[in-house]
Design an enzyme around this catalytic site. Sequence first.
Site, PDB file in Angstrom:
ATOM      1  N   HIS A 118      25.887  67.317  72.402  1.00 47.34           N
ATOM      2  CA  HIS A 118      25.961  68.312  71.334  1.00 47.34           C
ATOM      3  C   HIS A 118      26.393  67.668  70.024  1.00 47.34           C
ATOM      4  CE1 HIS A 118      25.387  71.856  73.805  1.00 47.34           C
ATOM      5  NE2 HIS A 118      26.265  71.380  74.673  1.00 47.34           N
ATOM      6  N   HIS A 174      29.444  74.356  77.517  1.00 47.57           N
ATOM      7  CA  HIS A 174      30.695  73.850  78.068  1.00 47.57           C
ATOM      8  C   HIS A 174      31.884  74.451  77.319  1.00 47.57           C
ATOM      9  CE1 HIS A 174      28.392  70.915  80.338  1.00 47.57           C
ATOM     10  NE2 HIS A 174      29.504  70.368  80.814  1.00 47.57           N
TER      11      HIS A 174
END
EC number: 3.1.3.9
Length: 190
Positions: free
Chosen positions: A167, A114
């Site tokens: 993450h 991302h």
Amino acid sequence: MESTLNAGIAMAEAMQNQLPWLEKVWLWVTFLGDPKNLYLFYFPAAYYASRRVGVAVLWISLITEWLNLVFKWLLFGDRPFWWVHESGYYGQAPAQVHQYPSSCETGPGSPSGHCMITGAALWPIMTAISSQVASRAHSRWVRMMPSLVYCTFLLAVGLSRIFLLAHFPHQVLSGLITGEQPKQQDGDPV
């Protein structure tokens, strides 16, 4: 390494427990920063505005998507939600974290796609807008607005990925660093 991963879980846990009212915002931001949206929304809009910028967004998206996959193969990296449950590190005092649909990603986590792909692919759009604003605005602050919006958006995407346990912070940081574009010397947007 466990202390780094533990610090990342502590950060996500604090964000989830201290800022639960931002859940919908983080879900929306992670949606906006999803690399598939580069092909669905950002590329067509950029291409409509400027063929050159649109083609740059498409090529950068494709190349960084491939590079991100290669980096994930090489670097691997656990995902936070799975690491909490599989590491045994939290056996006696479990972390108070919540699962989201984005938490269920099972592939390697380093670097954050991302952050890397979206950051790299939106760079031509930001530089094109910056050059347009710079040619019309006399205020230094107005000329800085596209860069500030770009940086704020990438920071929000990174924080959303940490909040959603997709993450660890170091994976987000590595995604931001690897997605960074070199500066142009001649001031061209691409």
